[in-house]
Design an enzyme around this catalytic site. Structure first.
Site, PDB file in Angstrom:
ATOM      1  N   ASN A   9       0.867  -1.174   0.000  1.00  0.00           N
ATOM      2  CA  ASN A   9       0.000   0.000   0.000  1.00  0.00           C
ATOM      3  C   ASN A   9       0.906   1.226   0.000  1.00  0.00           C
ATOM      4  O   ASN A   9       1.456   1.587   1.029  1.00  0.00           O
ATOM      5  CB  ASN A   9      -0.897  -0.012   1.255  1.00  0.00           C
ATOM      6  CG  ASN A   9      -1.723   1.264   1.374  1.00  0.00           C
ATOM      7  OD1 ASN A   9      -1.914   1.978   0.396  1.00  0.00           O
ATOM      8  ND2 ASN A   9      -2.203   1.557   2.585  1.00  0.00           N
ATOM      9  N   LYS A  11       0.185   4.252  -0.337  1.00  0.00           N
ATOM     10  CA  LYS A  11      -0.442   5.478   0.202  1.00  0.00           C
ATOM     11  C   LYS A  11      -0.155   6.636  -0.770  1.00  0.00           C
ATOM     12  O   LYS A  11      -0.108   6.420  -1.966  1.00  0.00           O
ATOM     13  CB  LYS A  11       0.064   5.773   1.613  1.00  0.00           C
ATOM     14  CG  LYS A  11      -0.006   4.554   2.531  1.00  0.00           C
ATOM     15  CD  LYS A  11       0.207   4.900   3.972  1.00  0.00           C
ATOM     16  CE  LYS A  11       0.272   3.624   4.784  1.00  0.00           C
ATOM     17  NZ  LYS A  11       0.102   3.830   6.193  1.00  0.00           N
ATOM     18  N   HIS A  94      -9.511   1.696   4.605  1.00  0.00           N
ATOM     19  CA  HIS A  94      -8.250   1.836   5.353  1.00  0.00           C
ATOM     20  C   HIS A  94      -8.490   2.799   6.520  1.00  0.00           C
ATOM     21  O   HIS A  94      -9.253   3.757   6.397  1.00  0.00           O
ATOM     22  CB  HIS A  94      -7.145   2.366   4.430  1.00  0.00           C
ATOM     23  CG  HIS A  94      -5.784   2.273   5.041  1.00  0.00           C
ATOM     24  ND1 HIS A  94      -5.338   3.189   5.962  1.00  0.00           N
ATOM     25  CD2 HIS A  94      -4.787   1.362   4.887  1.00  0.00           C
ATOM     26  CE1 HIS A  94      -4.112   2.840   6.344  1.00  0.00           C
ATOM     27  NE2 HIS A  94      -3.758   1.736   5.703  1.00  0.00           N
ATOM     28  N   GLU A  96      -6.829   5.150   7.637  1.00  0.00           N
ATOM     29  CA  GLU A  96      -6.554   6.561   7.316  1.00  0.00           C
ATOM     30  C   GLU A  96      -7.744   7.179   6.588  1.00  0.00           C
ATOM     31  O   GLU A  96      -8.068   8.354   6.800  1.00  0.00           O
ATOM     32  CB  GLU A  96      -5.269   6.663   6.479  1.00  0.00           C
ATOM     33  CG  GLU A  96      -4.035   6.377   7.330  1.00  0.00           C
ATOM     34  CD  GLU A  96      -2.850   5.810   6.563  1.00  0.00           C
ATOM     35  OE1 GLU A  96      -2.831   5.882   5.317  1.00  0.00           O
ATOM     36  OE2 GLU A  96      -1.935   5.272   7.235  1.00  0.00           O
ATOM     37  N   GLU A 166      -5.849  -4.713  10.545  1.00  0.00           N
ATOM     38  CA  GLU A 166      -4.810  -3.720  10.789  1.00  0.00           C
ATOM     39  C   GLU A 166      -5.085  -2.973  12.094  1.00  0.00           C
ATOM     40  O   GLU A 166      -5.880  -2.019  12.103  1.00  0.00           O
ATOM     41  CB  GLU A 166      -4.788  -2.700   9.651  1.00  0.00           C
ATOM     42  CG  GLU A 166      -4.462  -3.284   8.303  1.00  0.00           C
ATOM     43  CD  GLU A 166      -3.754  -2.289   7.403  1.00  0.00           C
ATOM     44  OE1 GLU A 166      -2.687  -2.615   6.905  1.00  0.00           O
ATOM     45  OE2 GLU A 166      -4.265  -1.161   7.242  1.00  0.00           O
ATOM     46  N   GLY A 172       2.300   2.222  10.734  1.00  0.00           N
ATOM     47  CA  GLY A 172       3.284   3.297  10.572  1.00  0.00           C
ATOM     48  C   GLY A 172       3.959   3.710  11.868  1.00  0.00           C
ATOM     49  O   GLY A 172       4.621   4.741  11.927  1.00  0.00           O
ATOM     50  N   SER A 212       3.169  -2.293  10.377  1.00  0.00           N
ATOM     51  CA  SER A 212       4.633  -2.353  10.547  1.00  0.00           C
ATOM     52  C   SER A 212       5.207  -3.736  10.241  1.00  0.00           C
ATOM     53  O   SER A 212       6.135  -4.185  10.913  1.00  0.00           O
ATOM     54  CB  SER A 212       5.031  -1.884  11.959  1.00  0.00           C
ATOM     55  OG  SER A 212       4.597  -0.551  12.173  1.00  0.00           O
TER      56      SER A 212
HETATM   57  C1  PEP Z   1      -0.844   0.244   5.953  1.00  0.00           C
HETATM   58  O1  PEP Z   1      -0.742   1.325   5.452  1.00  0.00           O
HETATM   59  O2  PEP Z   1      -1.826  -0.429   5.671  1.00  0.00           O
HETATM   60  C2  PEP Z   1       0.212  -0.237   6.861  1.00  0.00           C
HETATM   61  C3  PEP Z   1       0.075  -1.408   7.428  1.00  0.00           C
HETATM   62  O3  PEP Z   1       1.278   0.590   7.038  1.00  0.00           O
HETATM   63  P1  PEP Z   1       2.684   0.200   7.732  1.00  0.00           P
HETATM   64  O4  PEP Z   1       3.127  -1.097   7.135  1.00  0.00           O
HETATM   65  O5  PEP Z   1       3.599   1.331   7.399  1.00  0.00           O
HETATM   66  O6  PEP Z   1       2.424   0.076   9.204  1.00  0.00           O
END
Ligand code: PEP
Length: 253
Positions: A9, A11, A94, A96, A166, A172, A212
């Site tokens: 992803n 972003k 997501h 975000e 998630e 992040g 992460s």
């Molecule tokens: C994500 O954006 O879905 C995500 C899991 O980000 P990260 O791997 O940076 O934590």
């Protein structure tokens, strides 16, 4: 054999030329199981990345869509527009988008239905905040999201949806859920889906972990029974890291 989907992803990262450069480097890696890998890129990169991935087996996804086919929705992109480009996946809900763009379970549900109708695989994100985790109500919260997001989706279509668990506190932040915490929630989500549909359907779902994930922790997360891959943010922007995670999945039977 266990099913996997390793989805990057990006972003709001990578211009067209940066995207082209990334895909050329990814292709040079010669992934052993490209069919279980995809990259979800900004709208402006879709055409270029689609062309660059031709013949590789690696899938391509968008990160959002509108549920209406067309109309007065300035700034939005519809499912038929994505379909014509030939995309395979679309990330929906997501955290975000839920936090910054007023995405709700109602709009998520409409988007899932529009994507399924078009034959595009949704990657549906669910997961709890740190506050909810600290209250110990993460299962109730995530079950509520799953039940609302799948409202009115029939048994024949349900498992076409990929789910990404998630935990928001792990996105992040560099703070990963432990493999046991991730497995517990992915197994719980599978149980909720088996309850809504049936055990066979529940077993058919691809349920990813996201938060992460990186080369150093991917293998132990991916080896867990109910974790069928990862939705990867930060580490998907670095070719070496993303390829290493894809290879970690490829090495698991
Ligand atoms: C994500 O954006 O879905 C995500 C899991 O980000 P990260 O791997 O940076 O934590």
């Amino acid at each position: 054999m266990k099913k996997f989907l390793i989805a990057g992803n990006w972003k709001m990262n990578k211009t067209e030329s940066e995207a082209e450069e990334f895909i050329a480097a990814l292709k040079a890696k010669g992934l052993s199981k490209p069919e279980q890998v995809c990259v979800c890129v900004p709208f402006t990169d879709l055409r270029t990345v689609k062309k660059a991935l031709e013949g590789t087996g690696i899938g391509i996804g968008a990160q959002n869509c509108h549920f209406e086919e067309s109309g007065a929705f300035t700034g939005e992109v519809s499912v038929p527009m994505l379909k014509e480009i030939g995309i395979d996946y679309c990330v929906i809900g997501h955290s975000e988008r839920r936090e910054y763009f007023n995405e709700t379970d109602v709009s998520v549900n409409k988007k899932l239905k529009a994507l399924i109708q078009a034959g595009i695989t949704p990657i549906l994100c669910v997961g709890e905040s740190l506050e909810i985790r600290e209250q110990g109500t993460e299962q109730t919260f995530v079950a509520g999201q799953v039940i609302a997001d799948f409202d009115g989706i029939g048994i024949a279509d349900a498992a076409k949806i990929v789910i990404a668990y998630e935990p928001i506190w792990a996105i992040g932040t560099g703070k990963t859920a432990t493999p046991d915490q991730a497995e517990e929630m992915c197994a719980f989500i599978r149980g909720v889906l088996s309850g809504i549909y049936d055990n066979e359907t529940g077993d058919a779902f691809i349920i990813q972990y996201g938060g992460s994930m990186k080369p150093g922790n991917a293998k132990e997360l991916l080896e867990k029974k109910d974790i069928n891959g990862g939705l990867i943010g930060g580490a998907s922007l670095k070719v070496d890291d993303f390829a290493a995670i894809a290879e970690a999945a490829a090495g698991i039977e």
